[in-house]
Structure formats: structure tokens, C-alpha cells
Design an enzyme around this catalytic site. Sequence first.
Site, mmCIF file in Angstrom:
data_model
loop_
_atom_site.group_PDB
_atom_site.id
_atom_site.type_symbol
_atom_site.label_atom_id
_atom_site.label_comp_id
_atom_site.label_asym_id
_atom_site.label_seq_id
_atom_site.Cartn_x
_atom_site.Cartn_y
_atom_site.Cartn_z
ATOM 1 N N HIS A 256 0.842 -1.199 0.000
ATOM 2 C CA HIS A 256 0.000 0.000 0.000
ATOM 3 C C HIS A 256 0.876 1.248 0.000
ATOM 4 O O HIS A 256 1.049 1.918 1.015
ATOM 5 C CB HIS A 256 -0.942 -0.014 1.202
ATOM 6 C CG HIS A 256 -2.020 -1.045 1.104
ATOM 7 N ND1 HIS A 256 -1.984 -2.229 1.816
ATOM 8 C CD2 HIS A 256 -3.160 -1.076 0.368
ATOM 9 C CE1 HIS A 256 -3.066 -2.941 1.525
ATOM 10 N NE2 HIS A 256 -3.790 -2.268 0.651
ATOM 11 N N HIS A 260 1.431 1.462 -5.861
ATOM 12 C CA HIS A 260 0.122 0.801 -5.958
ATOM 13 C C HIS A 260 -0.942 1.800 -6.410
ATOM 14 O O HIS A 260 -1.795 1.473 -7.263
ATOM 15 C CB HIS A 260 -0.263 0.208 -4.606
ATOM 16 C CG HIS A 260 -1.697 -0.212 -4.500
ATOM 17 N ND1 HIS A 260 -2.238 -1.248 -5.237
ATOM 18 C CD2 HIS A 260 -2.709 0.289 -3.744
ATOM 19 C CE1 HIS A 260 -3.522 -1.383 -4.940
ATOM 20 N NE2 HIS A 260 -3.839 -0.458 -4.044
ATOM 21 N N HIS A 296 -7.165 6.527 -3.222
ATOM 22 C CA HIS A 296 -8.003 5.548 -2.520
ATOM 23 C C HIS A 296 -7.327 4.877 -1.332
ATOM 24 O O HIS A 296 -7.998 4.331 -0.458
ATOM 25 C CB HIS A 296 -8.488 4.469 -3.503
ATOM 26 C CG HIS A 296 -7.470 3.419 -3.802
ATOM 27 N ND1 HIS A 296 -6.377 3.635 -4.624
ATOM 28 C CD2 HIS A 296 -7.367 2.133 -3.373
ATOM 29 C CE1 HIS A 296 -5.663 2.541 -4.688
ATOM 30 N NE2 HIS A 296 -6.223 1.607 -3.944
ATOM 31 N N ASP A 297 -6.002 4.899 -1.245
ATOM 32 C CA ASP A 297 -5.289 4.275 -0.122
ATOM 33 C C ASP A 297 -4.317 5.237 0.554
ATOM 34 O O ASP A 297 -3.376 4.794 1.227
ATOM 35 C CB ASP A 297 -4.511 3.036 -0.593
ATOM 36 C CG ASP A 297 -5.339 1.763 -0.550
ATOM 37 O OD1 ASP A 297 -6.282 1.708 0.266
ATOM 38 O OD2 ASP A 297 -5.063 0.837 -1.329
ATOM 39 N N ASP A 406 -8.684 -1.925 -8.143
ATOM 40 C CA ASP A 406 -8.002 -2.130 -6.867
ATOM 41 C C ASP A 406 -7.532 -3.569 -6.683
ATOM 42 O O ASP A 406 -6.564 -3.816 -5.956
ATOM 43 C CB ASP A 406 -8.936 -1.726 -5.726
ATOM 44 C CG ASP A 406 -8.216 -1.597 -4.398
ATOM 45 O OD1 ASP A 406 -7.000 -1.339 -4.401
ATOM 46 O OD2 ASP A 406 -8.873 -1.755 -3.347
#
Length: 515
Positions: A256, A260, A296-297, A406
Site C-alpha cells: 500500500h 500501488h 483511494h489508499d 483495486d
Amino acid sequence: MPVLEGLWSPDLRLGVDGGVCPDDEAPRSSVWGPLGTPPVTCGGLSLTLELPALIRQLRAAWRARRGGGRRTRQPESCQDGAWVEDRKGEEEAKHDQEERGAHLEDTRLSACGGGVLLAERRGSYPFIDLHAVRTSDQQGEVEAGKRRKVKSLLSFQRYRHASRLLRGLVPRTPESLHLLDDDYLGQAAHMLSKVGSWNFDVFLFDRLTNGNSLVTLMCHLFKVYGLVHHFQLDMVKLHRFLSTLQGDYHSQNPYHNAVHAADVTQAMYCYLQEPKLTEQLSPLDVFLGLMAAAAHDVDHPGVNQPFLIKTRHHLASLYQNTSVLESHHWRSTVGMLRESRLLSHLPADVSRGIEQQLGSLILATDISRQNEFLLTFREHLDNQDLDLHLASHRHFILQIGLKCADVCNPCRVWELSKQWSERVCEEFYRQGDLERKFDLEISPLCDQQADSVPAIQIGFISYIVEPLLDEWHRFTEPSVLSSTMMAHLHRNKDRWRRVLNAHNTPQQPKGDDIP
């Protein structure tokens, strides 16, 4: 005493006994202290204190003198008997000041948005302090010293993020819609010309861009779609936002991290190019899809939600053990948007709408909501009632597309897919090692002694990726891209099975030797 020289008043002199006292001033306190001896004072300051306390009082006196006597001196008769209370009050005031400073920026972020959505600072919590982890059999609060250590770290992180935001790089040619033209290496520029290829090697691209794959990719895609011109974005603000976003991914995480995020963004771009979507999506849809993929992360701590819950992390309490990480990613993104003022030129209701839709997309990546989205998607496909002219239906497809992006690593070519598989398992194993070290229950898939990489990947493909990608394949009717993805998926699953069999049968060749 050269350091303290500037703190003394001209009317101070040395006493006969070596103490320091003002001219013609004798101790006036009738309350001497527990030893029954008169306190040694100097200008209202007690010299019976230890050096640290004395220095604090000298500093306070100096500040009062500079402030033009705004502070009112207490009668000396009250001072000596109340030193302990004064010191406690000083510590409490310092604590309150730190608390106000810690939350000042959060309040400012909330106010500038004009809405009820609270933006969360990126880096608003330190990495997991494993020495302060409270296990199920440990009771009580973390020691005050550790709390102060965490508070200091929070303050440092806030300063670090703020200073990094302020020193964002200014493009060499602000009038250009492309910030990085002058900085591209030939190989990176060549790769960007093929960014829509499913064989795009994001690891190589990250090396060619010197670790700036996410910023470089997003700048390029914003240029491709003309989003800067359409939304009248300020290029300096955009670059600062993207630089801060990339910097808030932790490179210490094997999986993460910003690479990524770049990989998911590139996959999302490929999905936006699907023939069934490309003519139906509005510029706002594209903007939301790319931004959600990139963010998103963000600020992922490298551990999963169950770990945060069982260690009683404050984020778990904040979000009531529901979509903890995804909620944090979303609120952090909102914080960066407001700090950078990237959308400040838009009407307040428009910017709030963008923030909410970004949240809807990012929250959809919660793996625990997999069945919820899958069943709804399957029902739409069975009933053939998806109407991409409706904004709500396009948004739902963006949610599904982001979920696919994802988890699409098993759909890449083997060389890329294998790297991602090893990285995510390494992150799982690190968490398992920490849980074992602190006598916590080891989470599923995190026990390196029991969960092998092939076994984890086969289960992940079978229960998560295949069901979702099968429906996406139906939705695209099917497209060349989705057919390619499914072919890679089935091939990689078979290969992991052979690797697993090779591990279980020592006589057979190792996985790297299997064709």
C-alpha cells in the site's frame, strides 16, 4: 551567566550572602515555607526552585517585561506558598495550548469548506506505536510519557505536512498544461505514450520517474482529458496537491504505497477507455474516477482494519469500527483538497458535491462490502436496466470500475502479477509478525508459517477477483481488454496452483522453474 544576563533588571545586585536580591528590598512574605526559613526572592521570583523551574519563571518574567507589564504580579505573600499550584497551572496551560494548536488546522479545514463534512489531516496519527499496543489482557491507559511522545509526534507531522505543502514545486512553464515536459526522460515519455496498454510496467515507470510515478501519471492523464482547462484548475495548486498526495503514501509499506496508487490509476484509465464507457462519461466522471483511484489508499498504515480494532486504535473508535481505513483515506483526501484550495474557485455546492462523490467511490473499495456491490451489479446486468445516461448509474459503474482496478493485480501479466502478490503477502506477514510479538491473535492470511503466497493468491482469485471480474466481463460485452484480463487471470491462477503443488511435493521443480 551570559545566557541569563539579558533577563536581569539594572536594579538587581548581589546580596552579602551570595544570593541575588533587588536594592532595598527585603522578603515581605509572612509565610516562609516548610523549612521555616525565609525564601530567597529576586524581583518576586523564588530562587529556592530547582534550575528548570527557575528558568521557566525567568522566561515568564522576561515575557511579562516585554509585554509592557500587562501581567499583574501576585503579592509575594501568596507566591511562595503556591509554587506547586503555579507549576501545575503552567503545565496545564501548556497542555491546553498544544491541544488548541493540534486542532486549530482541523477546525480551519472544516470552516473553509462551508459544509458539515469534517476533513481529516493526513498523517493525523503516527505509525502504530507497537510499544503502546494494548492487548486484550492489558487494562488501563497508556502512560503519560507515551501520550506526550505521541502528541509531540503529531505536532511534528502536522508541521512536516504543512511545510511540504508550502514548498510545492512551481512548474517551469506555468502557462503549459503539462508540468513535466522538460523533466521527462526519453524512456518515461515513451511509456506514457503507451499508458493505455494493459502490459504497462508501473515498477519500471516508477524507477524512470525517480519515484514520482503517481504525480507524473496524473499530470499526463489530466492533460490527455483536458481536465485542467475544463475545470479551470490552477496548475501550481494541482501540482502541490498531487505532490502532497504522493508524499502521504508510505514507501515503507511493501504494497500500500504510491506505486500501488499509480497502478490502480493506470488500470482505471484503461477502464475509462472501454468502448461502452468512453462516449458516455462526462468530464466530471473522469475527474472523479482518476482522483479516487489516485487517493483511494492514501496514508495507509500498512495494517488492516481488524488490527486497528483489536489494538483499540483511535481511528477505529472515530469511525466506529466500520470502513475505518477507507473513511480515513477519504477524509485525508478532503483535507488535502481544502488545504491546497484546488477547488476553491468552484461554487461551494459543487466542491462539496465533489468531496462527497469522492467519498462514495473510495468507500466502495472496502473489501467487506464486496458482496453488497457484487449482488447489485449482477442484478443490474440480469435485468439489463443500466442506463449510462443517468448520472447515478454512471457513478455506480465508476464504483465497480474502481473496485476492479483495486484488485486487478492477478489480471496482469505473470511478471507483474507475481511481484504484486509477493508484496501484498509481505505486508500481511509483517502484520502477523507484530501480532505474534505482542501476543495478539494472528489475523487470517498473516501467518507466514501457515499461509503461503500461492495459497493466499489462489483463495484471493477464487473468492474476490473472479466473481467481480466475471461480471465486469459481462458488462463490457465483452471487450478486448476484459478478455485479455480474464485470460491472464485464469493463466495466473493455474500457475499458482502448480507452484503450490511444487511446494507441497519437494521432488518437483520449484515455482521459478515451472514454464
